[in-house]
Design a protein around this motif. Structure first.
Motif, PDB file in Angstrom:
ATOM      1  N   ALA A   1       0.479  -0.922   0.172  1.00  0.00           N
ATOM      2  CA  ALA A   1       0.418   0.250   0.242  1.00  0.00           C
ATOM      3  C   ALA A   1       1.164   1.032   0.258  1.00  0.00           C
ATOM      4  CB  ALA A   1      -1.649   0.198   1.414  1.00  0.00           C
ATOM      5  N   GLY A   2       2.326   1.686   0.600  1.00  0.00           N
ATOM      6  CA  GLY A   2       2.839   2.425   0.958  1.00  0.00           C
ATOM      7  C   GLY A   2       3.467   2.596  -0.851  1.00  0.00           C
ATOM      8  N   SER A   3       4.135   1.833  -1.384  1.00  0.00           N
ATOM      9  CA  SER A   3       5.063   1.632  -2.105  1.00  0.00           C
ATOM     10  C   SER A   3       4.636   3.205  -3.210  1.00  0.00           C
ATOM     11  CB  SER A   3       5.200   0.338  -2.979  1.00  0.00           C
ATOM     12  OG  SER A   3       5.695  -0.859  -1.347  1.00  0.00           O
ATOM     13  N   SER A   4       3.688   2.718  -3.603  1.00  0.00           N
ATOM     14  CA  SER A   4       3.068   3.469  -4.674  1.00  0.00           C
ATOM     15  C   SER A   4       3.525   5.240  -4.058  1.00  0.00           C
ATOM     16  CB  SER A   4       2.050   3.617  -4.545  1.00  0.00           C
ATOM     17  OG  SER A   4       0.604   4.140  -4.298  1.00  0.00           O
ATOM     18  N   PHE A   5       3.934   5.312  -2.864  1.00  0.00           N
ATOM     19  CA  PHE A   5       4.505   7.039  -2.563  1.00  0.00           C
ATOM     20  C   PHE A   5       5.166   6.774  -2.404  1.00  0.00           C
ATOM     21  CE2 PHE A   5       0.176   5.409  -0.558  1.00  0.00           C
ATOM     22  CZ  PHE A   5      -0.562   6.703  -1.028  1.00  0.00           C
ATOM     23  N   LEU A   6       6.920   5.449  -2.467  1.00  0.00           N
ATOM     24  CA  LEU A   6       7.814   6.225  -2.122  1.00  0.00           C
ATOM     25  C   LEU A   6       8.208   7.771  -3.709  1.00  0.00           C
ATOM     26  CD1 LEU A   6      10.741   5.645  -0.676  1.00  0.00           C
ATOM     27  CD2 LEU A   6      11.134   3.423  -2.650  1.00  0.00           C
ATOM     28  N   MET A   7       8.290   7.097  -4.808  1.00  0.00           N
ATOM     29  CA  MET A   7       9.376   8.093  -5.530  1.00  0.00           C
ATOM     30  C   MET A   7       8.007   9.536  -5.654  1.00  0.00           C
ATOM     31  SD  MET A   7      11.799   6.685  -6.620  1.00  0.00           S
ATOM     32  CE  MET A   7      11.868   8.070  -7.068  1.00  0.00           C
ATOM     33  N   PRO A   8       7.307   9.618  -5.857  1.00  0.00           N
ATOM     34  CA  PRO A   8       6.448  10.804  -5.527  1.00  0.00           C
ATOM     35  C   PRO A   8       6.951  11.519  -4.109  1.00  0.00           C
ATOM     36  CG  PRO A   8       4.435   9.469  -6.553  1.00  0.00           C
ATOM     37  CD  PRO A   8       5.719   8.333  -5.800  1.00  0.00           C
ATOM     38  N   ALA A   9       6.574  11.217  -2.920  1.00  0.00           N
ATOM     39  CA  ALA A   9       7.522  11.770  -2.044  1.00  0.00           C
ATOM     40  C   ALA A   9       8.725  12.019  -2.118  1.00  0.00           C
ATOM     41  CB  ALA A   9       7.051  10.815  -0.735  1.00  0.00           C
ATOM     42  N   ILE A  10       9.703  11.251  -2.438  1.00  0.00           N
ATOM     43  CA  ILE A  10      11.256  11.450  -2.746  1.00  0.00           C
ATOM     44  C   ILE A  10      11.781  12.976  -3.722  1.00  0.00           C
ATOM     45  CG2 ILE A  10      12.696  10.864  -3.249  1.00  0.00           C
ATOM     46  CD1 ILE A  10      12.855   8.112  -2.190  1.00  0.00           C
ATOM     47  N   ALA A  11      10.198  13.169  -4.868  1.00  0.00           N
ATOM     48  CA  ALA A  11       9.876  13.674  -5.666  1.00  0.00           C
ATOM     49  C   ALA A  11       9.868  15.180  -5.393  1.00  0.00           C
ATOM     50  CB  ALA A  11       9.223  13.139  -6.777  1.00  0.00           C
ATOM     51  N   ALA A  12       9.090  15.191  -4.603  1.00  0.00           N
ATOM     52  CA  ALA A  12       8.528  16.131  -4.255  1.00  0.00           C
ATOM     53  C   ALA A  12       9.145  16.517  -2.769  1.00  0.00           C
ATOM     54  CB  ALA A  12       6.899  15.961  -3.360  1.00  0.00           C
ATOM     55  N   ALA A  13       9.884  16.136  -2.025  1.00  0.00           N
ATOM     56  CA  ALA A  13      11.010  16.478  -0.738  1.00  0.00           C
ATOM     57  C   ALA A  13      12.189  17.347  -1.908  1.00  0.00           C
ATOM     58  CB  ALA A  13      11.027  15.255  -0.901  1.00  0.00           C
ATOM     59  N   ASN A  14      12.512  16.636  -2.828  1.00  0.00           N
ATOM     60  CA  ASN A  14      13.620  17.123  -3.708  1.00  0.00           C
ATOM     61  C   ASN A  14      13.274  18.322  -4.292  1.00  0.00           C
ATOM     62  OD1 ASN A  14      16.542  15.033  -4.076  1.00  0.00           O
ATOM     63  ND2 ASN A  14      14.293  14.036  -3.796  1.00  0.00           N
ATOM     64  N   ILE A  15      12.125  18.790  -5.868  1.00  0.00           N
ATOM     65  CA  ILE A  15      11.332  19.542  -5.784  1.00  0.00           C
ATOM     66  C   ILE A  15      11.272  20.610  -4.931  1.00  0.00           C
ATOM     67  CG2 ILE A  15       9.275  20.386  -7.038  1.00  0.00           C
ATOM     68  CD1 ILE A  15       9.131  18.078  -8.255  1.00  0.00           C
ATOM     69  N   GLY A  16      11.105  20.728  -3.822  1.00  0.00           N
ATOM     70  CA  GLY A  16      10.522  22.429  -2.549  1.00  0.00           C
ATOM     71  C   GLY A  16      12.569  22.369  -2.172  1.00  0.00           C
ATOM     72  N   PHE A  17      13.557  21.441  -2.976  1.00  0.00           N
ATOM     73  CA  PHE A  17      14.555  22.439  -2.361  1.00  0.00           C
ATOM     74  C   PHE A  17      15.167  23.346  -2.896  1.00  0.00           C
ATOM     75  CE2 PHE A  17      15.465  18.074  -0.690  1.00  0.00           C
ATOM     76  CZ  PHE A  17      17.353  18.115  -0.255  1.00  0.00           C
ATOM     77  N   SER A  18      14.560  24.040  -3.964  1.00  0.00           N
ATOM     78  CA  SER A  18      14.609  25.179  -4.729  1.00  0.00           C
ATOM     79  C   SER A  18      14.026  26.045  -4.480  1.00  0.00           C
ATOM     80  CB  SER A  18      14.593  25.176  -6.736  1.00  0.00           C
ATOM     81  OG  SER A  18      13.466  24.088  -6.845  1.00  0.00           O
TER      82      SER A  18
ATOM     83  N   ALA B   1       9.397  22.323   3.719  1.00  0.00           N
ATOM     84  CA  ALA B   1       8.425  21.862   4.621  1.00  0.00           C
ATOM     85  C   ALA B   1       7.341  22.006   2.642  1.00  0.00           C
ATOM     86  CB  ALA B   1       7.535  21.419   5.526  1.00  0.00           C
ATOM     87  N   ILE B   2       7.324  23.367   3.184  1.00  0.00           N
ATOM     88  CA  ILE B   2       6.375  24.165   2.377  1.00  0.00           C
ATOM     89  C   ILE B   2       6.598  23.976   1.033  1.00  0.00           C
ATOM     90  CG2 ILE B   2       5.902  26.632   1.787  1.00  0.00           C
ATOM     91  CD1 ILE B   2       6.378  27.696   4.089  1.00  0.00           C
ATOM     92  N   GLY B   3       8.283  24.140   0.297  1.00  0.00           N
ATOM     93  CA  GLY B   3       9.168  23.500  -1.107  1.00  0.00           C
ATOM     94  C   GLY B   3       7.792  21.798  -1.175  1.00  0.00           C
ATOM     95  N   THR B   4       7.731  21.065   0.281  1.00  0.00           N
ATOM     96  CA  THR B   4       7.699  19.802  -0.117  1.00  0.00           C
ATOM     97  C   THR B   4       6.261  19.855  -0.573  1.00  0.00           C
ATOM     98  OG1 THR B   4       9.277  19.071   1.184  1.00  0.00           O
ATOM     99  CG2 THR B   4       7.222  17.660   0.693  1.00  0.00           C
ATOM    100  N   PHE B   5       5.488  20.623  -0.142  1.00  0.00           N
ATOM    101  CA  PHE B   5       3.834  20.703  -0.247  1.00  0.00           C
ATOM    102  C   PHE B   5       3.934  21.073  -1.694  1.00  0.00           C
ATOM    103  CE2 PHE B   5       0.596  23.297  -0.946  1.00  0.00           C
ATOM    104  CZ  PHE B   5      -0.308  22.700  -0.737  1.00  0.00           C
ATOM    105  N   VAL B   6       5.308  21.806  -2.181  1.00  0.00           N
ATOM    106  CA  VAL B   6       4.603  23.110  -3.675  1.00  0.00           C
ATOM    107  C   VAL B   6       5.026  21.830  -4.263  1.00  0.00           C
ATOM    108  CG1 VAL B   6       5.866  24.910  -5.080  1.00  0.00           C
ATOM    109  CG2 VAL B   6       4.947  25.519  -3.125  1.00  0.00           C
ATOM    110  N   GLY B   7       6.104  21.163  -4.040  1.00  0.00           N
ATOM    111  CA  GLY B   7       6.052  19.902  -5.500  1.00  0.00           C
ATOM    112  C   GLY B   7       5.117  18.855  -5.217  1.00  0.00           C
ATOM    113  N   ALA B   8       4.879  18.824  -4.019  1.00  0.00           N
ATOM    114  CA  ALA B   8       3.305  17.732  -4.264  1.00  0.00           C
ATOM    115  C   ALA B   8       2.605  17.982  -5.043  1.00  0.00           C
ATOM    116  CB  ALA B   8       3.153  17.046  -3.085  1.00  0.00           C
ATOM    117  N   ALA B   9       2.100  19.435  -4.889  1.00  0.00           N
ATOM    118  CA  ALA B   9       1.140  20.692  -5.926  1.00  0.00           C
ATOM    119  C   ALA B   9       1.843  19.855  -6.933  1.00  0.00           C
ATOM    120  CB  ALA B   9       1.192  21.125  -4.858  1.00  0.00           C
ATOM    121  N   LEU B  10       2.868  20.423  -6.833  1.00  0.00           N
ATOM    122  CA  LEU B  10       3.310  20.218  -9.018  1.00  0.00           C
ATOM    123  C   LEU B  10       2.860  18.721  -9.691  1.00  0.00           C
ATOM    124  CD1 LEU B  10       4.500  21.181 -11.299  1.00  0.00           C
ATOM    125  CD2 LEU B  10       6.997  20.591 -10.344  1.00  0.00           C
ATOM    126  N   ILE B  11       3.469  18.188  -8.833  1.00  0.00           N
ATOM    127  CA  ILE B  11       2.728  16.640  -9.283  1.00  0.00           C
ATOM    128  C   ILE B  11       1.865  16.325  -9.297  1.00  0.00           C
ATOM    129  CG2 ILE B  11       3.328  13.846  -9.009  1.00  0.00           C
ATOM    130  CD1 ILE B  11       5.705  14.875  -7.191  1.00  0.00           C
TER     131      ILE B  11
END
Length: 325
Positions: free
Chosen positions: A249-266, A275-285
């Protein structure tokens, strides 16, 4: 010259937000009757809620320089334990949730011990833990789908009905509210507390932090424990939303979560996990995925776009870090 510098700063600090806005406009024009509706906006927020919550743990880990690969599988464990503690073992909802959370945090402690005491790199230690947790979940569930309303494959009987309050966590607006509470909590913790600032120091330069008298091992442990906390919470949301728990169940969230956190770096030109950057990254995805579905884009090709977004995010993060140097 000044205009070029201004444009560069704008892209560096607000590139992710600009990307979200552009994506929103493109899909609003391409599929206005489907994409640009209040109900669909709520759907997007709901769809990224679990990704954002689970990514909060990854954000704290990245802030500390820890790459944890086990957090998604740990979320599955949290999902399985929370519902079965209630349905199979007659625990009250608060006790079951606390017990599941403590077990997930204990796994974080074990990860930290392997990394800090035995000097195994976090990537390899948590990769091994991921396999261990996969086996634990399959053994616990008997290799079957966990449904707290029916008996378990290992012979456990249903002795208590899971309260409606638990299932409500997976519905809007509750799941969205939980997401925003987590974002605010992590942002305040990382940016405005001594412990958050020290986590950043350990993540940016552990050697210098150690020479400054900071107990780096303690802060790495804290990062793993908090990752376990958010994995447990996101697992409960997964269970509440689906009503059942699959072993993956949780495996499908691994890559999107990593992507969101990495997108948030910038985000904001910070060049570090936040945290805010991670949310923006998740929003983009979420916006891109939802928009592609709205435009009838082939579902089997959507991961290509997600991968390209992650690649672009890594390039942007590297560019932001270089600009700060």
């Amino acid at each position: 010259m000044n205009s070029k510098i201004t444009a560069k700063k704008l892209v560096s600090k607000g590139g992710v937000v600009i990307a979200v806005i552009i994506a929103f406009i493109v899909f609003a024009i391409g599929a206005p009757s489907v994409f640009l509706t209040p109900s669909n906006i709520v759907t997007i927020l709901k769809s990224i809620s679990i990704t954002t919550v689970i990514a909060m743990g990854a954000t704290i880990g990245f802030a500390t320089g820890v790459f944890d690969l086990s957090f998604a599988t740990l979320a599955t464990l949290g999902a399985a334990l929370s519902v079965t503690f209630i349905g199979w073992y007659n625990m009250s909802m608060p006790v079951a949730m606390i017990a599941a959370t403590l077990i997930c945090m204990l796994v974080g402690v074990i990860n930290a011990i392997v990394v800090v005491k035995f000097h195994v790199t976090a990537f390899l230690a948590t990769l091994a833990m991921q396999f261990v947790l996969d086996g634990v979940i399959l053994t616990y569930s008997g290799g079957a789908l966990i449904n707290p309303k029916v008996a378990g494959a290992n012979g456990q009987e249903v002795v208590r009905e899971v309260p409606e309050a638990f299932w409500n966590m997976g519905k809007s607006p509750y799941i969205i509210i939980i997401m925003f509470v987590c974002i605010i909590a992590v942002e305040l913790f990382l940016s405005y507390t001594k412990y958050g600032r020290l986590l950043y120091m350990v993540g940016s330069n552990p050697g210098a932090a150690r020479l400054s008298g900071i107990k780096t091992g303690a802060y790495i442990t804290l990062a793993f424990v908090l990752t376990g906390l958010f994995s447990a919470l996101s697992g409960m949301l997964i269970a509440a939303r689906a009503g059942t728990v699959q072993s993956t169940a949780g495996s499908s969230f691994l890559m999107p979560a990593i992507a969101a956190a990495n997108i948030g770096f910038s985000f904001g030109g910070r060049g570090k996990a936040n945290a805010i950057g991670t949310f923006v990254g998740a929003a983009l995805i979420g916006v891109v995925e939802n928009g592609l579905y709205a435009m009838a884009f082939p579902y089997y090709s959507i991961n290509i776009i997600k991968g390209l977004i992650l690649l672009l995010a890594l390039i942007m993060s590297a560019a932001t870090a270089k600009a700060q140097d």
